[in-house]
Design an enzyme around this catalytic site. Structure first.
Site, short mmCIF file in Angstrom:
data_model
loop_
_atom_site.label_atom_id
_atom_site.label_comp_id
_atom_site.label_asym_id
_atom_site.label_seq_id
_atom_site.Cartn_x
_atom_site.Cartn_y
_atom_site.Cartn_z
N GLY A 7 -0.19 -30.24 28.41
CA GLY A 7 0.02 -28.96 29.63
C GLY A 7 -1.06 -28.09 28.34
CE LYS A 73 4.41 -23.08 38.21
NZ LYS A 73 4.72 -23.86 39.68
CB ALA A 74 9.62 -23.38 33.71
CB SER A 125 8.58 -14.61 21.87
OG SER A 125 7.96 -13.40 22.56
N GLY A 127 3.28 -14.13 23.68
CA GLY A 127 1.98 -14.12 24.27
C GLY A 127 0.74 -15.67 23.43
CG HIS A 190 12.87 -11.96 23.22
ND1 HIS A 190 11.30 -12.65 23.91
CD2 HIS A 190 11.96 -11.67 22.16
CE1 HIS A 190 10.42 -11.74 23.29
NE2 HIS A 190 10.27 -11.43 22.18
CG ASN A 191 11.69 -13.57 28.06
OD1 ASN A 191 10.96 -13.42 26.75
ND2 ASN A 191 10.79 -13.91 28.40
CD GLU A 194 8.88 -9.47 27.33
OE1 GLU A 194 8.81 -10.48 26.18
OE2 GLU A 194 7.88 -10.04 27.96
CE1 TYR A 195 11.81 -9.69 32.24
CE2 TYR A 195 11.85 -8.46 33.74
CZ TYR A 195 11.56 -9.35 33.84
OH TYR A 195 10.68 -10.22 34.93
NE ARG A 445 40.05 -6.02 41.17
CZ ARG A 445 40.72 -6.20 40.74
NH1 ARG A 445 41.43 -6.53 39.71
NH2 ARG A 445 40.40 -8.09 40.74
P1 NAP Z 1 -0.30 -21.68 32.52
O1 NAP Z 1 -1.17 -20.84 31.58
O2 NAP Z 1 -0.14 -21.23 33.38
O3 NAP Z 1 -0.78 -23.31 32.33
C1 NAP Z 1 0.59 -24.19 33.58
C2 NAP Z 1 0.17 -25.41 32.80
O4 NAP Z 1 0.80 -26.54 32.82
C3 NAP Z 1 -1.16 -26.14 32.57
O5 NAP Z 1 -1.89 -27.06 32.01
C4 NAP Z 1 -0.69 -26.90 34.47
O6 NAP Z 1 -1.09 -27.83 34.46
C5 NAP Z 1 0.79 -27.12 33.52
N1 NAP Z 1 0.88 -27.76 34.37
C6 NAP Z 1 1.36 -27.53 35.58
N2 NAP Z 1 2.77 -28.01 36.70
C7 NAP Z 1 2.09 -28.93 35.72
C8 NAP Z 1 3.13 -31.20 36.30
N3 NAP Z 1 3.61 -30.79 37.34
N4 NAP Z 1 2.18 -31.82 35.81
C9 NAP Z 1 2.12 -31.42 34.98
N5 NAP Z 1 1.45 -30.35 33.92
C10 NAP Z 1 1.73 -29.63 34.90
O7 NAP Z 1 0.91 -21.22 31.61
P2 NAP Z 1 1.73 -20.76 30.44
O8 NAP Z 1 1.06 -18.95 29.96
O9 NAP Z 1 0.30 -21.50 29.78
O10 NAP Z 1 2.68 -20.84 30.66
C11 NAP Z 1 3.22 -22.40 29.80
C12 NAP Z 1 4.68 -22.03 29.77
O11 NAP Z 1 4.78 -21.98 28.59
C13 NAP Z 1 5.19 -21.53 31.39
O12 NAP Z 1 7.05 -22.24 30.59
C14 NAP Z 1 5.47 -20.09 30.65
O13 NAP Z 1 6.37 -19.86 31.01
C15 NAP Z 1 5.98 -19.90 29.45
N6 NAP Z 1 5.60 -18.95 28.00
C16 NAP Z 1 4.31 -18.85 28.65
C17 NAP Z 1 3.71 -17.02 27.96
C18 NAP Z 1 3.08 -16.63 28.20
O14 NAP Z 1 2.48 -15.11 27.63
N7 NAP Z 1 1.39 -16.94 29.28
C19 NAP Z 1 4.67 -16.91 26.78
C20 NAP Z 1 5.34 -17.88 26.89
C21 NAP Z 1 6.32 -18.14 26.98
P3 NAP Z 1 -2.93 -27.93 35.24
O15 NAP Z 1 -4.06 -27.63 34.37
O16 NAP Z 1 -2.98 -29.00 35.77
O17 NAP Z 1 -2.42 -27.24 36.48
#
Ligand code: NAP
Length: 467
Positions: A7, A73-74, A125, A127, A190-191, A194-195, A445
């Protein structure tokens, strides 16, 4: 050290680069091949990367026991990736660094443990920038896996910012959180904090703007000043000052004035409130912050109602609320952290995670979004330093409380919603009220549901035939 990263979105790409910069050989894979190729083209020379076009390739690219970080993606995507990693072997390590629900993490751990595979659910955490330059890392699950990865994670994690004492400046924002889904649970809390903190700052901005009649530049200056306050200084205040100064390239106006007042929310906000209900912990500031985002999305309704139900307050023009607000922000911020730590403590007891709050406060002092000088105070309090506890308590002096109450009153008098300032104050007041009206609630109650009540003069549960 070798690491596989699956990813290459915002977080995965930057964590892969971070690992490579810190000496790891990193095998990289992305479902959409072009993203991996683009990654190699742009960053391939920053370190030792092995491009992989299939999940089988990534398993072949690194030596057993293999450590693979999943940054997708989670939700179902994580299960799909795990399912497709067919040739994982005993002792291999899988790390889920996304924002997964801690109960999903526990389920995955149970399934993988049966196959002898170590699983870490790691909260990350900071970003995009944090992932590259040093995030706060909250790994939970297999201790054996953590021990194996610790040298690399130590290098990748952020140093302690907001370190008031030099003795801790060499420390990094990572620690083994605990077993099961505790790493992802800590990230969820943590999140939630943050909210709460973001909404408090937004409400302060609202009052400065609409009651204080401050320009963006003036508010930016106030937030920047607060950020130098030895008790308030935080990353979120720092970025708020910067945001309010930012010019829109198109219109040359302040960008903030061209941004719609709609804030969305993703999984972790909802999960933290659900968790608070599950463990029976009051987190009203965090809950109010989530509600505030939900209501912000009802834009059409809000605009319509603003015409249908006008309220013209006797606005005290230019009233200088700044000092009251600074105090109110400090006290409500303390309440927000306290709610988060309370939830951690209660969940830890119930789940037998043995969470070390001192360590959690410490690793939140750098890299992450809620990093602030106050976390050092919380760290010291959890470490048993009583003088810090007394100092924190002293912040709630009667004079300070009056300023906080004045802020909430100004909001009410002028029809300005202050959900988190208000919720924090009620939380604080409820916890300092010896005689709450819950006797009436208990009686009601018992009246309609025969639920019973406790008496002040005799132990036991009583029921009355009320009519
Ligand atoms: P992102 O930029 O949207 O990237 C998502 C990644 O997931 C892409 O590489 C996508 O591949 C891949 N993906 C989605 N569905 C998939 C599947 N079914 N099989 C294989 N790969 C799949 O997301 P991100 O911001 O890096 O976040 C990734 C994780 O970190 C999430 O859980 C997010 O909540 C967490 N997170 C994010 C942040 C932040 O600030 N952004 C901070 C902390 C934690 P494709 O390119 O093929 O679509």
């Amino acid at each position: 050290m070798q690491l596989g990263v699956i990813g290459l979105g915002t977080m995965g790409a930057n964590l892969a680069r971070n690992a490579a910069r810190n000496g790891a050989t990193v095998a990289v894979y992305n479902r959409t091949k072009e993203k991996m190729e683009e990654f190699m083209k742009t960053h391939g020379k920053e370190g030792r990367f092995i491009p992989c076009t299939t999940l089988t390739d990534i398993l072949k690219a690194i030596k057993p026991p293999r450590a693979i970080l999943i940054m997708v993606k989670a939700g179902e995507s994580v299960d799909e990736v795990i399912h497709d990693l067919l040739s994982l072997q005993p002792n291999d390590i899988l790390i889920d660094g996304g924002n997964s629900h801690y109960k999903d993490t526990e389920r995955r751990q149970r399934e993988l443990t049966k196959k002898g595979i170590h699983f870490l659910g790691m909260g990350v955490s900071g970003g995009e920038r944090g992932a590259l330059l040093g995030p706060s890392l909250m790994p939970g699950g297999s201790k054996e896996a953590y021990d194996h990865l610790e040298p690399l994670l130590q290098k990748m994690a952020a140093p302690l910012d907001y370190a008031r004492d030099d003795t801790q400046q060499h420390q990094k924002c990572v620690t083994y959180i605990g077993p099961g889904g505790s790493g992802h649970f800590v990230k969820t809390v943590h999140n939630g904090i943050e909210y709460g903190l973001m909404q408090l700052i937004a409400e302060a901005y609202h009052l400065l703007r609409d009651i204080g009649k401050k320009s963006n530049a003036e508010s930016a200056k106030i937030f920047a000043e607060w950020n130098t306050d030895p008790h308030l200084s935080s990353y979120l205040l720092e970025i708020t000052g910067k945001i309010l100064r930012k010019r829109d390239l198109e219109t040359k106006q302040n960008l903030i004035d061209n941004i719609k007042d709609i804030a969305s929310q993703k999984g972790t906000g909802k999960w933290v409130v659900e968790a608070a209900l599950r463990y029976g912990v009051a987190i009203p500031t965090i809950g109010a912050a989530l509600d505030a985002r939900i209501i912000s999305n009802q834009k059409e309704l809000r605009v319509r109602r603003s015409h249908e139900i006008p309220f013209t307050a006797n606005i005290r023009k230019g009233e200088d609320l700044t000092e009251d607000l600074r105090i109110a922000l400090l006290l409500a911020t303390i309440c927000t952290y306290a709610q988060g730590f309370d939830l951690l403590e209660r969940a830890s007891a119930e789940e037998r995670w043995n969470l070390r709050l001192t360590e959690i406060a410490r690793i939140w002092r750098g890299g992450c979004i809620i990093r602030s000088v106050l976390l050092k105070t919380f760290q010291d309090i959890f470490a048993g330093k009583n003088d810090e506890k007394i100092r924190l308590g002293a912040a709630f002096s009667e004079t300070a409380q009056k300023r906080w109450r004045a802020v909430v009153a100004v909001g009410a008098q002028h029809g300005i919603p202050l959900p988190t300032f208000g919720a924090s104050l009620s939380y604080f007041d409820a916890l300092r009220t010896a005689h709450l009206p819950a006797n009436l609630t208990a009686a009601q109650r018992d009246f309609f549901g025969a639920h019973g009540y406790e008496r002040i003069d005799t132990p036991g549960i009583f029921h009355t035939k009320w009519e």
